[in-house]
Design a protein around this motif. Structure first.
Motif, PDB file in Angstrom:
ATOM      1  N   THR A 272       0.832  -1.216   0.000  1.00  0.00           N
ATOM      2  CA  THR A 272       0.000   0.000   0.000  1.00  0.00           C
ATOM      3  C   THR A 272       0.863   1.262   0.000  1.00  0.00           C
ATOM      4  O   THR A 272       0.478   2.275  -0.589  1.00  0.00           O
ATOM      5  CB  THR A 272      -0.958   0.005   1.196  1.00  0.00           C
ATOM      6  N   SER A 277      -4.061  -0.576  -3.671  1.00  0.00           N
ATOM      7  CA  SER A 277      -5.187  -0.459  -2.759  1.00  0.00           C
ATOM      8  C   SER A 277      -5.109  -1.543  -1.690  1.00  0.00           C
ATOM      9  O   SER A 277      -4.396  -2.546  -1.850  1.00  0.00           O
ATOM     10  CB  SER A 277      -6.506  -0.593  -3.513  1.00  0.00           C
ATOM     11  N   SER A 278      -5.861  -1.360  -0.618  1.00  0.00           N
ATOM     12  CA  SER A 278      -5.858  -2.345   0.468  1.00  0.00           C
ATOM     13  C   SER A 278      -6.337  -3.706  -0.023  1.00  0.00           C
ATOM     14  O   SER A 278      -5.779  -4.744   0.355  1.00  0.00           O
ATOM     15  CB  SER A 278      -6.748  -1.860   1.623  1.00  0.00           C
ATOM     16  N   ALA A 281      -3.600  -5.307  -2.180  1.00  0.00           N
ATOM     17  CA  ALA A 281      -2.510  -5.784  -1.338  1.00  0.00           C
ATOM     18  C   ALA A 281      -2.913  -7.043  -0.583  1.00  0.00           C
ATOM     19  O   ALA A 281      -2.140  -8.008  -0.496  1.00  0.00           O
ATOM     20  CB  ALA A 281      -2.087  -4.694  -0.362  1.00  0.00           C
TER      21      ALA A 281
END
Length: 426
Positions: A272, A277-278, A281
């Motif tokens: 990240t 993006s979360s 990831a």
């Protein structure tokens, strides 16, 4: 074939494969949805609670130290009460810790104490040493293969947990929802423990369902003898610590555990920080865990077919290559491939590492070696999460941490090249 069924000792079906299934699911629940869940829940906790990364990472470091310190207790319980009772106690401790995470954590010190102390203890009591001890008791010919199957459960659970828990946290806007789901999985795991049988002797059966007395007279049984080294010596700890092989195994173990602990703790944060993006990831790390799972059964099969030093060498090399790509690579596709390669290397070593110990030093010595050496090795490996966190806080990147991790893997390659079965004392 001289099987148990032909000896008349036990009318029931060979129970070894039932134990394989039970431990597969227990690892799926306890390792996959609790231990591996840390990597996806931890970043959300850090962001939501506005915690310092290095200080918050101390929880994982304390957990790993507790894991090592509690291994002698695990070894004692395994020898005294057996695998079934030990895992049951561990899952109860784990469930208690998860409920404390859900309902009691509001400050960082509470997080460190609960994850580090309570959950660390539960990881020792439910960890791989328990399922590996059971497989070493129930299998000799297919020992490596069955350990690979069981250890796949944790990786499969972890691969599913990453995107699933990330989605649930987004939906409920709370990291506590993830630990509630983990608690539900642990309850199901507790039900599974009720059906474990500790050793084949407990029900009049034999490892691999082969009576060794009759097998010696059965020409067909020759094809079922192990193809790789199995010690015939009853090793004592005093003899074991005098063998160079033990310290090479320790070096290898320290390398692959330390690098994995680092990536599990900081992998999503590294990705990240580099613009992913979360969800991207979390999915990449989930693929790394999936790669770990996909490699475990093939690694187990290879461990039953070929000399262990070369299979271990190959999986360390795979892990080092994947780690380098994970560090320097860009783009979701390339990082996903590198993550899977790293995971595959780790998954293979997670299977082959205990097989080396079991094959080289025997069934009786296996839990003793782990309970004695874990308190020595794990504190060093446990320094990886907090150390990497403080390196980031000091330098603004994980570059130094990645370089150290790859150096540890290179040292492991040298250790694997030199590793040979120890010679039994005269």
């Amino acid at each position: 074939m001289a099987t148990t069924a032909q000896t008349g000792h036990s009318p029931r079906k060979f129970y070894g494969w039932t134990n394989v299934s039970l431990f597969f699911f227990i690892q799926f629940a306890a390792s996959g949805f609790v231990y591996f869940a840390y990597s996806v829940v931890f970043p959300v906790m850090v962001e939501t609670m506005d915690w310092n990364r290095g200080t918050a990472s101390l929880a994982q470091t304390v957990a790993l130290i507790m894991l090592g310190l509690a291994y002698p207790l695990t070894g004692y319980l395994l020898n005294r009460y057996g695998v079934r009772q030990t895992v049951t106690i561990g899952l109860l401790v784990m469930l208690s810790g998860l409920m404390l995470l859900v309902f009691a954590v509001t400050e960082i010190w509470q997080w460190i104490m609960i994850w580090g102390g309570v959950m660390g203890l539960s990881f020792a009591l439910t960890g791989p040493i328990c399922s590996q001890t059971a497989m070493i008791s129930w299998f000799s010919i297919k020992r490596s293969t069955t350990i690979g199957i069981v250890m796949t459960g944790g990786a499969l659970g972890g691969a599913l947990a990453q995107p699933a828990l990330s989605t649930m946290m987004d939906q409920y806007d709370s990291w506590r929802a993830a630990w509630l789901i983990a608690g539900a999985m642990v309850i199901i795991g507790l039900i599974a423990t009720r059906f474990i049988i500790n050793r084949p002797q407990d029900i009049g059966q034999f490892p691999d369902n082969v009576d060794p007395g009759l097998a010696a007279q059965d020409p067909l049984a020759r094809n079922l003898r192990p193809r790789t080294h199995r010690t015939g010596h009853d090793w004592t700890m005093k003899q074991i610590v005098r063998t160079p092989t033990l310290y090479l195994v320790m070096l290898i173990t320290l390398g692959y555990l330390g690098t994995f602990f680092f990536l599990l703790n900081h992998g999503i944060l590294h990705l990240t920080d580099n613009g992913l993006s979360s969800l991207e990831a979390a999915s990449i790390l989930g693929l790394a865990i999936l790669g770990s799972g996909l490699a475990r059964i093939p690694a187990g099969w290879l461990g039953d077919q070929f000399e262990l030093r070369w299979t271990v060498f190959g999986f360390i090399a795979l892990m080092a290559f994947g780690m380098t790509g994970f560090w320097l690579g860009h783009g979701v596709i390339l990082l996903s491939i590198m993550g899977m390669l790293f995971g595959a290397g780790y998954g293979g070593l997670l299977v082959l590492g205990p097989v080396v110990t079991g094959n080289y030093y025997g069934e009786r010595a296996f839990p003793i070696i782990n309970s004695v050496l874990a308190p020595v090795m794990l504190p060093f490996a446990a320094a990886a999460p907090a150390g990497a966190g403080y390196i980031f806080e000091a330098t603004g990147s994980y570059d130094i941490a990645f370089a150290i991790a790859i150096g540890l893997l290179v040292a492991g390659l040298i250790g694997a090249f030199l590793m040979k079965p120890p010679l039994a004392p005269a």
